[in-house]
Design a protein around this motif. Sequence first.
Motif, PDB file in Angstrom:
ATOM      1  N   TRP A 197     -26.446  34.008 -29.497  1.00 33.84           N
ATOM      2  CA  TRP A 197     -26.503  34.310 -30.924  1.00 33.84           C
ATOM      3  C   TRP A 197     -27.758  35.090 -31.241  1.00 33.84           C
ATOM      4  CZ3 TRP A 197     -23.386  34.941 -34.702  1.00 33.84           C
ATOM      5  CH2 TRP A 197     -23.817  34.915 -36.033  1.00 33.84           C
ATOM      6  N   ILE A 198     -27.557  36.199 -31.923  1.00 35.87           N
ATOM      7  CA  ILE A 198     -28.656  37.022 -32.417  1.00 35.87           C
ATOM      8  C   ILE A 198     -28.632  36.922 -33.933  1.00 35.87           C
ATOM      9  CG2 ILE A 198     -29.556  39.368 -32.565  1.00 35.87           C
ATOM     10  CD1 ILE A 198     -28.277  39.912 -29.857  1.00 35.87           C
ATOM     11  N   GLY A 199     -29.637  36.318 -34.502  1.00 34.09           N
ATOM     12  CA  GLY A 199     -29.605  35.964 -35.918  1.00 34.09           C
ATOM     13  C   GLY A 199     -29.378  37.113 -36.869  1.00 34.09           C
ATOM     14  N   GLY A 200     -29.991  38.264 -36.605  1.00 32.74           N
ATOM     15  CA  GLY A 200     -29.786  39.413 -37.469  1.00 32.74           C
ATOM     16  C   GLY A 200     -30.839  39.598 -38.543  1.00 32.74           C
ATOM     17  N   TYR A 201     -31.561  38.536 -38.872  1.00 32.96           N
ATOM     18  CA  TYR A 201     -32.691  38.661 -39.789  1.00 32.96           C
ATOM     19  C   TYR A 201     -33.670  37.527 -39.508  1.00 32.96           C
ATOM     20  CZ  TYR A 201     -30.249  35.132 -42.673  1.00 32.96           C
ATOM     21  OH  TYR A 201     -29.620  34.002 -43.132  1.00 32.96           O
ATOM     22  N   ASN A 202     -34.931  37.749 -39.872  1.00 29.57           N
ATOM     23  CA  ASN A 202     -36.005  36.860 -39.423  1.00 29.57           C
ATOM     24  C   ASN A 202     -36.169  35.667 -40.362  1.00 29.57           C
ATOM     25  OD1 ASN A 202     -38.480  35.739 -38.504  1.00 29.57           O
ATOM     26  ND2 ASN A 202     -39.032  37.708 -37.639  1.00 29.57           N
ATOM     27  N   ASN A 203     -35.274  34.693 -40.181  1.00 28.38           N
ATOM     28  CA  ASN A 203     -35.325  33.479 -40.970  1.00 28.38           C
ATOM     29  C   ASN A 203     -34.604  32.382 -40.195  1.00 28.38           C
ATOM     30  OD1 ASN A 203     -34.395  31.497 -43.207  1.00 28.38           O
ATOM     31  ND2 ASN A 203     -35.804  32.863 -44.285  1.00 28.38           N
ATOM     32  N   PRO A 204     -35.132  31.154 -40.198  1.00 29.97           N
ATOM     33  CA  PRO A 204     -34.487  30.069 -39.431  1.00 29.97           C
ATOM     34  C   PRO A 204     -33.029  29.858 -39.800  1.00 29.97           C
ATOM     35  CG  PRO A 204     -36.647  29.369 -40.227  1.00 29.97           C
ATOM     36  CD  PRO A 204     -36.370  30.685 -40.865  1.00 29.97           C
ATOM     37  N   ILE A 205     -32.687  30.098 -41.061  1.00 29.01           N
ATOM     38  CA  ILE A 205     -31.318  29.877 -41.517  1.00 29.01           C
ATOM     39  C   ILE A 205     -30.333  30.762 -40.771  1.00 29.01           C
ATOM     40  CG2 ILE A 205     -31.279  31.570 -43.382  1.00 29.01           C
ATOM     41  CD1 ILE A 205     -29.973  27.977 -43.639  1.00 29.01           C
ATOM     42  N   ALA A 206     -30.809  31.899 -40.246  1.00 29.81           N
ATOM     43  CA  ALA A 206     -29.932  32.805 -39.514  1.00 29.81           C
ATOM     44  C   ALA A 206     -29.365  32.147 -38.264  1.00 29.81           C
ATOM     45  CB  ALA A 206     -30.689  34.078 -39.133  1.00 29.81           C
ATOM     46  N   PHE A 207     -30.078  31.176 -37.713  1.00 31.40           N
ATOM     47  CA  PHE A 207     -29.613  30.454 -36.530  1.00 31.40           C
ATOM     48  C   PHE A 207     -28.995  29.106 -36.893  1.00 31.40           C
ATOM     49  CE2 PHE A 207     -32.419  33.581 -34.824  1.00 31.40           C
ATOM     50  CZ  PHE A 207     -31.865  33.918 -33.602  1.00 31.40           C
ATOM     51  N   LEU A 208     -29.604  28.406 -37.824  1.00 29.10           N
ATOM     52  CA  LEU A 208     -29.106  27.077 -38.179  1.00 29.10           C
ATOM     53  C   LEU A 208     -27.748  27.136 -38.866  1.00 29.10           C
ATOM     54  CD1 LEU A 208     -32.477  25.537 -39.427  1.00 29.10           C
ATOM     55  CD2 LEU A 208     -31.298  25.059 -37.268  1.00 29.10           C
ATOM     56  N   SER A 209     -27.501  28.182 -39.639  1.00 24.79           N
ATOM     57  CA  SER A 209     -26.231  28.279 -40.359  1.00 24.79           C
ATOM     58  C   SER A 209     -25.037  28.412 -39.424  1.00 24.79           C
ATOM     59  CB  SER A 209     -26.258  29.459 -41.333  1.00 24.79           C
ATOM     60  OG  SER A 209     -26.455  30.681 -40.638  1.00 24.79           O
ATOM     61  N   LEU A 210     -25.295  28.745 -38.162  1.00 21.44           N
ATOM     62  CA  LEU A 210     -24.229  28.858 -37.169  1.00 21.44           C
ATOM     63  C   LEU A 210     -23.478  27.537 -37.011  1.00 21.44           C
ATOM     64  CD1 LEU A 210     -23.027  30.826 -35.026  1.00 21.44           C
ATOM     65  CD2 LEU A 210     -24.654  29.876 -33.398  1.00 21.44           C
ATOM     66  N   LEU A 211     -24.123  26.416 -37.352  1.00 23.56           N
ATOM     67  CA  LEU A 211     -23.533  25.090 -37.151  1.00 23.56           C
ATOM     68  C   LEU A 211     -23.030  24.470 -38.446  1.00 23.56           C
ATOM     69  CD1 LEU A 211     -26.183  23.775 -34.604  1.00 23.56           C
ATOM     70  CD2 LEU A 211     -23.866  24.592 -34.121  1.00 23.56           C
ATOM     71  N   LYS A 212     -22.952  25.264 -39.477  1.00 23.53           N
ATOM     72  CA  LYS A 212     -22.469  24.786 -40.764  1.00 23.53           C
ATOM     73  C   LYS A 212     -20.978  24.443 -40.687  1.00 23.53           C
ATOM     74  CE  LYS A 212     -22.265  26.356 -45.596  1.00 23.53           C
ATOM     75  NZ  LYS A 212     -22.548  27.521 -46.486  1.00 23.53           N
ATOM     76  N   THR A 213     -20.600  23.313 -41.250  1.00 25.92           N
ATOM     77  CA  THR A 213     -19.200  22.888 -41.227  1.00 25.92           C
ATOM     78  C   THR A 213     -18.280  23.962 -41.804  1.00 25.92           C
ATOM     79  OG1 THR A 213     -19.799  20.549 -41.430  1.00 25.92           O
ATOM     80  CG2 THR A 213     -17.551  21.150 -42.026  1.00 25.92           C
ATOM     81  N   GLY A 214     -17.255  24.299 -41.038  1.00 26.29           N
ATOM     82  CA  GLY A 214     -16.260  25.256 -41.512  1.00 26.29           C
ATOM     83  C   GLY A 214     -16.592  26.712 -41.284  1.00 26.29           C
ATOM     84  N   TYR A 215     -17.815  27.017 -40.827  1.00 25.76           N
ATOM     85  CA  TYR A 215     -18.176  28.409 -40.601  1.00 25.76           C
ATOM     86  C   TYR A 215     -17.344  28.955 -39.450  1.00 25.76           C
ATOM     87  CZ  TYR A 215     -21.049  32.490 -39.391  1.00 25.76           C
ATOM     88  OH  TYR A 215     -21.483  33.751 -39.090  1.00 25.76           O
ATOM     89  N   VAL A 216     -16.810  30.157 -39.606  1.00 24.17           N
ATOM     90  CA  VAL A 216     -15.867  30.711 -38.644  1.00 24.17           C
ATOM     91  C   VAL A 216     -16.486  30.872 -37.256  1.00 24.17           C
ATOM     92  CG1 VAL A 216     -16.395  33.124 -39.206  1.00 24.17           C
ATOM     93  CG2 VAL A 216     -14.129  32.518 -38.314  1.00 24.17           C
ATOM     94  N   LEU A 217     -17.801  31.068 -37.144  1.00 27.06           N
ATOM     95  CA  LEU A 217     -18.443  31.196 -35.836  1.00 27.06           C
ATOM     96  C   LEU A 217     -18.997  29.868 -35.308  1.00 27.06           C
ATOM     97  CD1 LEU A 217     -20.253  34.655 -35.929  1.00 27.06           C
ATOM     98  CD2 LEU A 217     -18.165  33.998 -34.722  1.00 27.06           C
ATOM     99  N   ASN A 218     -18.756  28.789 -36.033  1.00 34.65           N
ATOM    100  CA  ASN A 218     -19.051  27.443 -35.529  1.00 34.65           C
ATOM    101  C   ASN A 218     -17.880  27.056 -34.634  1.00 34.65           C
ATOM    102  OD1 ASN A 218     -19.629  24.757 -35.057  1.00 34.65           O
ATOM    103  ND2 ASN A 218     -19.655  24.149 -37.205  1.00 34.65           N
ATOM    104  N   GLU A 219     -17.823  27.689 -33.471  1.00 36.83           N
ATOM    105  CA  GLU A 219     -16.636  27.605 -32.625  1.00 36.83           C
ATOM    106  C   GLU A 219     -16.488  26.270 -31.913  1.00 36.83           C
ATOM    107  OE1 GLU A 219     -16.450  32.403 -31.673  1.00 36.83           O
ATOM    108  OE2 GLU A 219     -17.672  31.077 -30.433  1.00 36.83           O
ATOM    109  N   GLY A 220     -17.595  25.509 -31.822  1.00 31.76           N
ATOM    110  CA  GLY A 220     -17.524  24.167 -31.258  1.00 31.76           C
ATOM    111  C   GLY A 220     -17.103  23.126 -32.276  1.00 31.76           C
ATOM    112  N   ARG A 221     -16.865  23.582 -33.518  1.00 25.56           N
ATOM    113  CA  ARG A 221     -16.388  22.718 -34.610  1.00 25.56           C
ATOM    114  C   ARG A 221     -17.320  21.536 -34.859  1.00 25.56           C
ATOM    115  NH1 ARG A 221     -13.442  27.082 -33.134  1.00 25.56           N
ATOM    116  NH2 ARG A 221     -11.466  27.232 -34.264  1.00 25.56           N
ATOM    117  N   TYR A 222     -18.622  21.760 -34.715  1.00 29.77           N
ATOM    118  CA  TYR A 222     -19.601  20.724 -35.062  1.00 29.77           C
ATOM    119  C   TYR A 222     -19.561  20.478 -36.566  1.00 29.77           C
ATOM    120  CZ  TYR A 222     -24.169  18.615 -36.042  1.00 29.77           C
ATOM    121  OH  TYR A 222     -25.186  17.801 -36.495  1.00 29.77           O
TER     122      TYR A 222
END
Length: 539
Positions: free
Chosen positions: A437-462
């Motif tokens: 994962w490459i966050g795309g902008y310099n903020n922690p949320i760019a990486f943490l949001s990857l694990l948000k419930t229902g997010y299409v790129l949360n492919e492990g369904r955490y």
Amino acid sequence: MKKNILIISFVFICFLLSCHKGPKNILNEITVSVGPEPQTIDPTINSATDAMIYTSHLFENLTVRDENNNIIPAAAESWTSSNNNTIYIFNIRSNAKWSDGLDVKAKDFVYAWKRMVDPKNSASYSIFLDVIKNANDIMMGNKDKDTLGAKAIDDKTLYVELEYPVPYFPELVSHSAYTPLREDIVSKDEKGWTLKTETMVGNGAFQIVRWDHNFRLVVRKNTDYWNYKEIKPDIINFEFIDNDDTAMSAILNNEIYFYYNTPINDRERLLKEGIARTVTNISLYFYEVDNRKKPFNDARVRKAISLAIDREYIVSNIMKGGEIPASAIVPYNIKDADSTNDFRTKKEEYFSTKSEDYQKNIEEARALLADAGYPEGRGFPIFEFITNPGFHVTVAQSVQTMLKEALNIDMVIKQEEWASLLQTRRYGNFDMARQSWIGGYNNPIAFLSLLKTGYVLNEGRYSNAEFDNALINASIAENDIDRSMYLHNAEDIAMDDMAIIPLYYYSSTIMQNKNLTNVIYDIFGIYNFSKAEIIEESK
């Protein structure tokens, strides 16, 4: 007479293109490869970094990163913020043009952003727009896309209202999720508009000349681009290469000038010879597991597998490119919300990745696996690991051995081509899969949001409500100190769950012909060749 000269010139250029065999320096022409053929170059649908490289040449956002990774004006010549960074007004350049000569207008951004958050498109990068007023409700299907907090005041003035203060919004709009699109073009052929040169209209520095599927994409300088005089190459040939050894041979034979990776076994030699070079890259390499499926729905199992991996061995003996062992989600060089300090300085790691502590990690992993009902690995099912070819297989084979020796569990490696892997992960058809994962902008949320419930790129369904609430609280926090606290809390929760299995923080090792200069090495891996030149050696 002038018309005849133009026709002759055009025919001559086409002749050169059709006869082209290699990277000859004709018309400031360069030949590079950034990987295999992209699955799509539709900015709304795309979810791959390599495709973002193509779109960054064909389109231009409101802002871009320069060669020093600073945010500078692009399609917008200026902007202002008000109401505590919740209102932004962007002024579109008067001379910003599409490649067919029409003006770039504020409404082009509004249309593209509405298309991005429209739930019918299931856009992977839609989460990057969730800071805009009503975007989340639109993506959840609770509001109409026309309620999005973005509107064109006039042709050259774009008004944006945000859900909460976002001081980094000028950086955020540099991400490909914010790319403008022409409604009159896209709406006529939503699925095929990028596949035909006559409808692939962009506002960037280049435009498509030819797309030879499974072979190459050819682009030429867009003379309608507002800053075209500063663009160096007249033609860029993007060769589609999905094999590091093939690419190395092409580099050594002067058939291509750039490739985004290096063969693992030749990396040290190529670095010494000056053909390979290591470039800074803020990204995370990790393994994702299906958090819904037994036995991976048990955090103890996920932790056990993570602790059984010797990350120091992987980066020192396999990768050898300056990678850093990872035991967290947010990489180094990401700014904390409450200061300019690195987010990682408050808590560098969640477990030791040092070689001298590996045996201790194994003992803890065995205890966790036994506690989960699999003492000494007994009864643990054989599981499948999905990856695309290349060094990923070498890394996986090492992990396979570590898991067998440390935990007595068996992992079967299955290789899929890149396009197929993307689909497998998207639909959750895996036990474990390689990911980055490459966050795309310099903020922690760019990486943490990857694990948000229902997010299409949360492919492990955490999914963890406490984690989701921590992200929400971070977004609405009234000050940076509280925002930082909530973001660190979110990472604590995800790492306690071992939502993903981090392996290392990337440091990309690319191959580049010594005569190629001025490539822009974006910190998020979006390499740009608009200023690149071939400097022939004097004979």
